[in-house]
Design a protein around this motif. Structure first.
Motif, PDB file in Angstrom:
ATOM      1  N   VAL A  52       0.829  -1.202   0.000  1.00 25.96           N
ATOM      2  CA  VAL A  52       0.000   0.000   0.000  1.00 25.96           C
ATOM      3  C   VAL A  52       0.861   1.248   0.000  1.00 25.96           C
ATOM      4  O   VAL A  52       0.571   2.223  -0.701  1.00 25.96           O
ATOM      5  CB  VAL A  52      -0.959  -0.006   1.213  1.00 25.96           C
ATOM      6  CG1 VAL A  52      -1.688   1.333   1.336  1.00 25.96           C
ATOM      7  CG2 VAL A  52      -1.958  -1.151   1.084  1.00 25.96           C
ATOM      8  N   SER A  53       1.977   1.209   0.770  1.00 25.38           N
ATOM      9  CA  SER A  53       2.863   2.369   0.832  1.00 25.38           C
ATOM     10  C   SER A  53       4.294   1.911   1.056  1.00 25.38           C
ATOM     11  O   SER A  53       4.616   1.363   2.115  1.00 25.38           O
ATOM     12  CB  SER A  53       2.441   3.316   1.962  1.00 25.38           C
ATOM     13  OG  SER A  53       3.347   4.397   2.091  1.00 25.38           O
ATOM     14  N   PHE A  54       5.134   2.130   0.051  1.00 28.13           N
ATOM     15  CA  PHE A  54       6.560   1.825   0.172  1.00 28.13           C
ATOM     16  C   PHE A  54       7.270   2.388  -1.051  1.00 28.13           C
ATOM     17  O   PHE A  54       6.757   2.288  -2.167  1.00 28.13           O
ATOM     18  CB  PHE A  54       6.814   0.317   0.253  1.00 28.13           C
ATOM     19  CG  PHE A  54       8.273  -0.016   0.379  1.00 28.13           C
ATOM     20  CD1 PHE A  54       8.898   0.025   1.621  1.00 28.13           C
ATOM     21  CD2 PHE A  54       9.043  -0.329  -0.744  1.00 28.13           C
ATOM     22  CE1 PHE A  54      10.254  -0.257   1.730  1.00 28.13           C
ATOM     23  CE2 PHE A  54      10.387  -0.604  -0.639  1.00 28.13           C
ATOM     24  CZ  PHE A  54      10.996  -0.567   0.610  1.00 28.13           C
ATOM     25  N   PRO A  55       8.466   2.942  -0.853  1.00 31.46           N
ATOM     26  CA  PRO A  55       9.128   3.221   0.438  1.00 31.46           C
ATOM     27  C   PRO A  55       8.583   4.480   1.077  1.00 31.46           C
ATOM     28  O   PRO A  55       8.060   5.357   0.395  1.00 31.46           O
ATOM     29  CB  PRO A  55      10.587   3.398   0.018  1.00 31.46           C
ATOM     30  CG  PRO A  55      10.500   3.965  -1.370  1.00 31.46           C
ATOM     31  CD  PRO A  55       9.287   3.324  -2.010  1.00 31.46           C
ATOM     32  N   SER A  64      15.234  -0.072  11.886  1.00 35.81           N
ATOM     33  CA  SER A  64      16.259  -0.034  12.941  1.00 35.81           C
ATOM     34  C   SER A  64      17.622  -0.517  12.467  1.00 35.81           C
ATOM     35  O   SER A  64      18.207  -1.441  13.042  1.00 35.81           O
ATOM     36  CB  SER A  64      15.806  -0.859  14.148  1.00 35.81           C
ATOM     37  OG  SER A  64      14.634  -0.328  14.712  1.00 35.81           O
ATOM     38  N   GLY A  65      18.141   0.084  11.401  1.00 29.80           N
ATOM     39  CA  GLY A  65      19.472  -0.279  10.935  1.00 29.80           C
ATOM     40  C   GLY A  65      19.488  -1.277   9.799  1.00 29.80           C
ATOM     41  O   GLY A  65      20.559  -1.654   9.325  1.00 29.80           O
ATOM     42  N   ALA A  66      18.318  -1.729   9.353  1.00 25.22           N
ATOM     43  CA  ALA A  66      18.256  -2.675   8.234  1.00 25.22           C
ATOM     44  C   ALA A  66      17.835  -1.963   6.955  1.00 25.22           C
ATOM     45  O   ALA A  66      17.171  -2.538   6.094  1.00 25.22           O
ATOM     46  CB  ALA A  66      17.295  -3.810   8.551  1.00 25.22           C
ATOM     47  N   ALA A  67      18.262  -0.701   6.816  1.00 25.48           N
ATOM     48  CA  ALA A  67      17.900   0.080   5.635  1.00 25.48           C
ATOM     49  C   ALA A  67      18.418  -0.564   4.356  1.00 25.48           C
ATOM     50  O   ALA A  67      17.799  -0.441   3.289  1.00 25.48           O
ATOM     51  CB  ALA A  67      18.434   1.504   5.762  1.00 25.48           C
ATOM     52  N   ASP A  68      19.552  -1.277   4.438  1.00 25.33           N
ATOM     53  CA  ASP A  68      20.097  -1.906   3.237  1.00 25.33           C
ATOM     54  C   ASP A  68      19.169  -2.984   2.689  1.00 25.33           C
ATOM     55  O   ASP A  68      19.092  -3.192   1.472  1.00 25.33           O
ATOM     56  CB  ASP A  68      21.485  -2.486   3.521  1.00 25.33           C
ATOM     57  CG  ASP A  68      21.489  -3.447   4.692  1.00 25.33           C
ATOM     58  OD1 ASP A  68      20.706  -3.251   5.646  1.00 25.33           O
ATOM     59  OD2 ASP A  68      22.291  -4.408   4.676  1.00 25.33           O
ATOM     60  N   VAL A  69      18.450  -3.668   3.592  1.00 24.03           N
ATOM     61  CA  VAL A  69      17.478  -4.668   3.128  1.00 24.03           C
ATOM     62  C   VAL A  69      16.335  -3.973   2.391  1.00 24.03           C
ATOM     63  O   VAL A  69      15.888  -4.432   1.332  1.00 24.03           O
ATOM     64  CB  VAL A  69      16.935  -5.498   4.309  1.00 24.03           C
ATOM     65  CG1 VAL A  69      15.859  -6.479   3.836  1.00 24.03           C
ATOM     66  CG2 VAL A  69      18.073  -6.254   4.999  1.00 24.03           C
ATOM     67  N   LEU A  70      15.878  -2.849   2.929  1.00 27.23           N
ATOM     68  CA  LEU A  70      14.812  -2.096   2.266  1.00 27.23           C
ATOM     69  C   LEU A  70      15.300  -1.513   0.941  1.00 27.23           C
ATOM     70  O   LEU A  70      14.571  -1.498  -0.051  1.00 27.23           O
ATOM     71  CB  LEU A  70      14.304  -0.978   3.174  1.00 27.23           C
ATOM     72  CG  LEU A  70      13.621  -1.428   4.476  1.00 27.23           C
ATOM     73  CD1 LEU A  70      13.184  -0.209   5.283  1.00 27.23           C
ATOM     74  CD2 LEU A  70      12.423  -2.326   4.181  1.00 27.23           C
ATOM     75  N   ASP A  71      16.529  -1.036   0.912  1.00 27.80           N
ATOM     76  CA  ASP A  71      17.079  -0.461  -0.319  1.00 27.80           C
ATOM     77  C   ASP A  71      17.114  -1.493  -1.447  1.00 27.80           C
ATOM     78  O   ASP A  71      16.943  -1.149  -2.624  1.00 27.80           O
ATOM     79  CB  ASP A  71      18.492   0.076  -0.086  1.00 27.80           C
ATOM     80  CG  ASP A  71      18.517   1.311   0.804  1.00 27.80           C
ATOM     81  OD1 ASP A  71      17.459   1.961   0.954  1.00 27.80           O
ATOM     82  OD2 ASP A  71      19.597   1.613   1.357  1.00 27.80           O
ATOM     83  N   GLY A  72      17.345  -2.738  -1.075  1.00 30.90           N
ATOM     84  CA  GLY A  72      17.438  -3.785  -2.084  1.00 30.90           C
ATOM     85  C   GLY A  72      16.128  -4.503  -2.366  1.00 30.90           C
ATOM     86  O   GLY A  72      16.095  -5.442  -3.168  1.00 30.90           O
ATOM     87  N   ALA A  73      15.052  -4.095  -1.706  1.00 32.82           N
ATOM     88  CA  ALA A  73      13.767  -4.780  -1.880  1.00 32.82           C
ATOM     89  C   ALA A  73      13.249  -4.627  -3.305  1.00 32.82           C
ATOM     90  O   ALA A  73      13.358  -3.561  -3.912  1.00 32.82           O
ATOM     91  CB  ALA A  73      12.754  -4.229  -0.884  1.00 32.82           C
TER      92      ALA A  73
END
Length: 288
Positions: A52-55, A64-73
């Motif tokens: 529904v909403s990302f990013p 909490s520090g896992a931004a790299d996982v979100l960046d690669g989603a």
């Protein structure tokens, strides 16, 4: 005094070939929490089907520090696209079906997922927060995964469910290291003699010297009578032997006993063998 740290990144197969697929997630904060759960356990391959909403700011704040996982989603518009090149698909399910489907618990799911990565990518699919996966979506799965939660309160938050599966994947990976390399990643460290303990176990002669010293001190302070021993020393022996003392702990205890004798105006028992309070403190400082 600590065991060696566990491997930080996990295996490449665990990190890249097992993809976590979230279907139509309605709250972006849950996506961030899922990313955190994944990174905790060494996974990084996140796929989002029509979120529904990302990013957005909320998802990154909750990561909490896992931004790299979100960046690669990877964000895709359909479940078909998320699963197209996978060799195995597993979906989480809390409901029974009219047509029985293969259902496995999380530990077995982790084992099967790892085995399947030898042939390609494996998808673990998680449904919507309020309704899960549809029957049609679940029929796309080779296996359904059931987390045996409390039947009186069985609903898990999305990130919690992902954490359970990621944890089992991590444990299965670590068990494979134990089998292949004989490395003690999963072994306990609870007593002297275990790998990682900082001081060797106390030999019997030193423990016996401590018991003799202890008994003398108890006599010195009028707590114990040798002519009427009851079971005092037997029970104290059982207590300390159950503890499993290391050499430093015996030295510290004997230093305490010597200090008690000094305070009571009594000569130290076994002065040639006992450890003085100052010496005990010096030895303690080297190890604590």
């Amino acid at each position: 005094m600590h065991k060696p740290a566990l491997p930080g990144e996990g295996s490449e197969l665990l990190s890249t070939r097992i993809r976590i697929v979230l279907v139509e997630t309605s709250h972006s904060g849950n996506i961030g929490a899922v990313a955190r759960a994944m990174k905790n356990m060494g996974l990084s391959n996140l796929w989002l089907v029509s979120p529904v909403s990302f990013p957005d700011e909320t998802s990154y704040a909750r990561s909490s520090g896992a931004a790299d996982v979100l960046d690669g989603a990877r964000v895709v518009s359909s479940l078909d696209e998320a699963l197209a090149d996978c060799v195995m698909v597993m979906g989480t399910s809390a409901r029974g079906r009219k047509v029985p489907w293969p259902v496995i618990p999380p530990p077995e799911a982790a084992r099967k997922a790892h085995e399947a990565t030898a042939g390609g990518d494996v998808a673990l699919v998680f449904g919507r927060e309020n309704s899960g996966l549809t029957n049609e979506e679940l029929q796309r799965c080779h296996f359904h995964i059931h987390i045996p939660s409390n039947p009186d309160y069985s609903s898990l938050n999305l990130a919690m469910a992902v954490q359970v599966l990621c944890y089992e994947l991590r444990m299965d990976y670590l068990r494979s290291l134990e089998e292949g390399e004989q490395r003690p990643y999963l072994g306990s460290m609870t007593a002297p003699g275990d790998e990682g303990w900082d001081v060797a176990p106390a030999p019997v002669r030193d423990v016996e010297g401590f018991f003799e010293h202890l008994e003398q001190v108890l006599v010195d302070v009028d707590f114990h009578r040798r002519d009427k021993p009851r079971q005092l020393m037997t029970r104290l022996r059982r207590l300390f032997q159950r503890a499993g003392l290391d050499q430093m702990e015996v030295n510290i205890l004997r230093g305490i006993l010597t200090a008690v004798q000094k305070a009571a105006g009594k000569p130290a028992a076994g002065a040639g063998e006992s450890t003085s309070p100052a010496a005990s403190r010096e030895q303690e400082d080297k190890h604590v």
